[in-house]
Design a protein around this motif. Structure first.
Motif, short mmCIF file in Angstrom:
data_model
loop_
_atom_site.label_atom_id
_atom_site.label_comp_id
_atom_site.label_asym_id
_atom_site.label_seq_id
_atom_site.Cartn_x
_atom_site.Cartn_y
_atom_site.Cartn_z
N LYS A 188 0.84 -1.20 0.00
CA LYS A 188 0.00 0.00 0.00
C LYS A 188 0.87 1.25 0.00
N TYR A 190 3.87 1.39 -1.07
CA TYR A 190 4.59 1.45 -2.34
C TYR A 190 3.80 2.23 -3.39
N LYS A 191 2.51 1.94 -3.49
CA LYS A 191 1.67 2.67 -4.45
C LYS A 191 1.62 4.16 -4.11
N GLN A 192 1.51 4.47 -2.83
CA GLN A 192 1.49 5.86 -2.42
C GLN A 192 2.80 6.56 -2.76
N LEU A 224 1.96 1.41 -11.67
CA LEU A 224 0.86 1.24 -10.70
C LEU A 224 0.05 -0.02 -11.01
N ALA A 227 2.09 -2.92 -9.65
CA ALA A 227 2.42 -2.89 -8.22
C ALA A 227 1.71 -4.03 -7.49
#
Length: 253
Positions: A188, A190-192, A224, A227
């Motif tokens: 989570k 990582y995406k942010q 994304l 990911a």
């Protein structure tokens, strides 16, 4: 200000040079010390003691491995993320440290690098711990951004005037395509971190295992989409491999 890119043991080394001081954007591998020393002496024609700051973006062998040794040799300051705990803490942490060193050596073998000693302390003792958007003392043009995901303490470092940012292992290249790294401990986050990087609208992105590129919105959309939704860690990969081998053994018996 100049940014030199050196070929490290298994990663690119980004060295920032000013007339009166230098800074490493990451802590390199222990095997990279001679490369750095030779570059200062032969190419820059200046003493290694001009290295004043070493940033450690995270604790993996090719990013933290030479930090303590460089401080011992030059008196430089080590900068890292402001975390109260050590990444390799406890018995499990020490085991993870050994596994990460072994994986780095395996990668080096795949790259046909000569065998070298890359042992380094599992615990980091930074001189300066920085939080999101703080600037680096002595190098105030440079600002750090917390970009966790690959680990819980990844830092990215941006030169604000030129909008060039070093992101370490936030993005790698697999089979010719930009890709999320392995492992990803915090999916989570990582995406942010990818979204934060995209929002910064940087001119170019410096990556430890890719080089320097300008990323487009389509690049971020692809990253994304790739990911991971769940953690992908060394432990889980090893467990999966063992289960797969046991399953094949049962089928053959």
């Amino acid at each position: 200000m100049k940014i030199h890119v050196l070929k490290g043991f298994i990663q690119n080394i980004f060295l920032v040079e000013y007339p009166d001081k230098c800074m490493l954007l990451d802590g390199c591998s222990k095997a990279d010390f001679s490369t750095l020393a030779d570059f200062f002496e032969r190419s820059l024609k200046r003493p290694l003691s001009d290295l004043k700051v070493v940033v450690v973006t995270h604790m993996h062998p090719d990013h933290a491995g030479c930090a303590h040794f460089l401080r011992h040799k030059t008196g430089c300051k080590i900068v890292s993320c402001d975390k109260q705990t050590q990444w390799y803490s406890g018995l499990k942490g020490r085991l993870a440290h050994l596994i990460d060193i072994a994986l780095a050596l395996w990668v080096a073998g795949k790259m046909n690098r000569p065998k070298k000693n890359i042992w380094y302390p599992p615990h980091l003792r930074p001189d300066i711990a920085l939080s999101d958007q703080q600037t680096i003392p002595g190098f105030e043009e440079w600002q750090v951004f917390e970009t966790p995901g690959h680990t819980d303490r990844d830092l990215s470092v941006m030169h604000m005037p030129s909008k060039r940012i070093y992101i370490a292992d936030l993005i790698v290249r697999v089979k010719g395509k930009l890709s999320p790294p392995f492992p990803v401990y915090k999916p989570k986050q990582y995406k942010q971190s990818l979204l934060k990087l995209q929002a910064l609208q940087t001119r170019s992105v410096m990556m430890a295992h890719v080089g320097e590129l300008s990323l487009t919105d389509s690049d971020f959309a692809y990253l994304l989409s790739k990911a991971p939704l769940k953690p992908k860690t060394n432990k889980l990969a090893i467990q999966k491999m063992i289960k797969s081998k046991l399953f094949k053994t049962r089928l053959q018996s």
